[in-house]
Scaffold this motif. Sequence first.
Motif, short mmCIF file in Angstrom:
data_model
loop_
_atom_site.label_atom_id
_atom_site.label_comp_id
_atom_site.label_asym_id
_atom_site.label_seq_id
_atom_site.Cartn_x
_atom_site.Cartn_y
_atom_site.Cartn_z
N UNK A 209 -18.01 4.79 -52.64
CA UNK A 209 -18.19 5.10 -54.06
C UNK A 209 -19.21 6.22 -54.23
N UNK A 210 -20.25 6.20 -53.40
CA UNK A 210 -21.34 7.17 -53.51
C UNK A 210 -20.93 8.61 -53.20
N UNK A 211 -19.78 8.80 -52.54
CA UNK A 211 -19.38 10.19 -52.29
C UNK A 211 -18.02 10.52 -52.89
N UNK A 212 -17.51 9.63 -53.74
CA UNK A 212 -16.17 9.86 -54.29
C UNK A 212 -16.13 11.12 -55.17
N UNK A 234 -4.83 -8.47 -56.21
CA UNK A 234 -6.27 -8.68 -56.16
C UNK A 234 -6.92 -7.68 -57.10
N UNK A 235 -8.09 -8.04 -57.65
CA UNK A 235 -8.79 -7.07 -58.47
C UNK A 235 -9.75 -6.27 -57.60
N UNK A 236 -10.24 -5.15 -58.13
CA UNK A 236 -11.12 -4.28 -57.35
C UNK A 236 -12.39 -3.99 -58.14
N UNK A 237 -13.52 -4.14 -57.47
CA UNK A 237 -14.82 -3.80 -58.05
C UNK A 237 -15.43 -2.68 -57.21
N UNK A 238 -15.90 -1.63 -57.86
CA UNK A 238 -16.60 -0.56 -57.15
C UNK A 238 -18.09 -0.86 -57.16
N UNK A 239 -18.71 -0.84 -55.99
CA UNK A 239 -20.16 -1.08 -55.89
C UNK A 239 -20.91 0.25 -55.96
N UNK A 240 -22.07 0.24 -56.58
CA UNK A 240 -22.97 1.40 -56.48
C UNK A 240 -22.55 2.62 -57.27
N UNK A 241 -21.99 2.44 -58.48
CA UNK A 241 -21.69 3.60 -59.33
C UNK A 241 -23.00 4.10 -59.94
N UNK A 242 -23.34 5.34 -59.62
CA UNK A 242 -24.64 5.88 -60.05
C UNK A 242 -24.55 6.97 -61.09
N UNK A 243 -23.39 7.59 -61.26
CA UNK A 243 -23.29 8.63 -62.28
C UNK A 243 -21.92 8.60 -62.95
N UNK A 244 -21.78 9.34 -64.06
CA UNK A 244 -20.55 9.22 -64.83
C UNK A 244 -19.35 9.87 -64.13
N UNK A 246 -18.73 9.56 -60.93
CA UNK A 246 -18.23 8.46 -60.09
C UNK A 246 -17.49 7.42 -60.94
N UNK A 247 -18.05 7.14 -62.11
CA UNK A 247 -17.42 6.19 -63.03
C UNK A 247 -15.99 6.65 -63.37
N UNK A 248 -15.87 7.92 -63.79
CA UNK A 248 -14.56 8.45 -64.18
C UNK A 248 -13.59 8.48 -63.00
N UNK A 249 -14.10 8.93 -61.86
CA UNK A 249 -13.27 8.99 -60.65
C UNK A 249 -12.73 7.60 -60.30
N UNK A 250 -13.62 6.62 -60.29
CA UNK A 250 -13.19 5.27 -59.90
C UNK A 250 -12.13 4.75 -60.86
#
Length: 281
Positions: A209-212, A234-244, A246-250
């Motif tokens: 997530x940190x380099x997505x 299954x559902x998916x949770x992204x860990x360690x979203x630090x900026x928007x 990354x949020x949008x990408x995920x």
Amino acid sequence: RSKNLGRSRTEVFARDTHIVRTGQIQLETDLRKAIENEELELFYQPIIDLEQGRTIAFEALTRWHHPERGFVSPVDFIPLAEDTGLILPLGRWAMLESCRQLRAWQSSFAGTKDLFVNVNMSAVQFLQDDIPATVAQCLKETGIQGRNLRLELTESALVADPDGAAECLHAIKRLGPTLALDDFGTGYSSLNYLNNFPIDCIKIDRSFVGRVDRDDQSAKIIRIITMLADTLKMSVVAEGIENSEQHMMMRSLGCRYGQGFLFSRPLPKEEATAHLKASLK
Ligand code: C2E
Ligand code: MG
Ligand code: MG
Ligand code: MG
């Protein structure tokens, strides 16, 4: 000459090991006391629905304020607790305390029927504790519904004894709790695990997530993981979203849920309560 070098190296190593060990023994004694005296505390990190912005759960993370050393990171005391067997009382306490907290939130606030808590379980607990019995006891004592508890495990909990682990996970699921595979992508990541164990949720490790937002390769891997999870329901949770970014990408890569400093750090219970109150409005 090389022999001498070898010996002196061994001596230095032995001395260092001794110092480290003495420190470890002290820390072990302190941790034992901390568990007995309830000096440990749980912090709660919100898990967010990335589309709706709602908080759907909290992950409970143990914190230890050592009287002299100050804050000791779980990265340091969890392995120690695992080596010494202290992870059993620690793990039982963490489960009970998070369920009590959830119960308190549910009785204070409307609209929290579906809120759940995530509790981390160590591989050692799977090998040494009777987790279904611990879960049953905990649900009985706190009165929360099984489905409001989610246990997070890593693949390492499954490798030592896959048949025993499968049986244990099914027994847990019969009591109502759901299961998340933590730090996905960093361990053995055998696809067999997803197929052979009753996993409800995959947590994508924050190293992806940190380099997505910078690395096309990570994005591609994440896309594959979310497609796989969809197929397996299954559902998916992204860990360690630090900026928007990354949020949008995920979100665009098909990941519905996330947690990270962008939304909130892990919070002491009073602040978590305030966060919850605000998110319910
Ligand atoms: P974890 O289960 O993967 O928990 C997520 C870790 O990522 C937490 O570290 C959290 O504070 C951190 N984190 C969350 N969002 C961000 C972010 O945006 N950026 C960065 N850099 N970090 C973020 P924490 O609290 O230090 O815990 C570390 C690990 O210790 C946990 O990793 C878990 O494996 C273990 N742990 C913590 N509490 C317990 C416990 O009660 N029982 C067991 N068995 N393990 C625990
Ligand atoms: Mg976790
Ligand atoms: Mg994790
Ligand atoms: Mg992690």
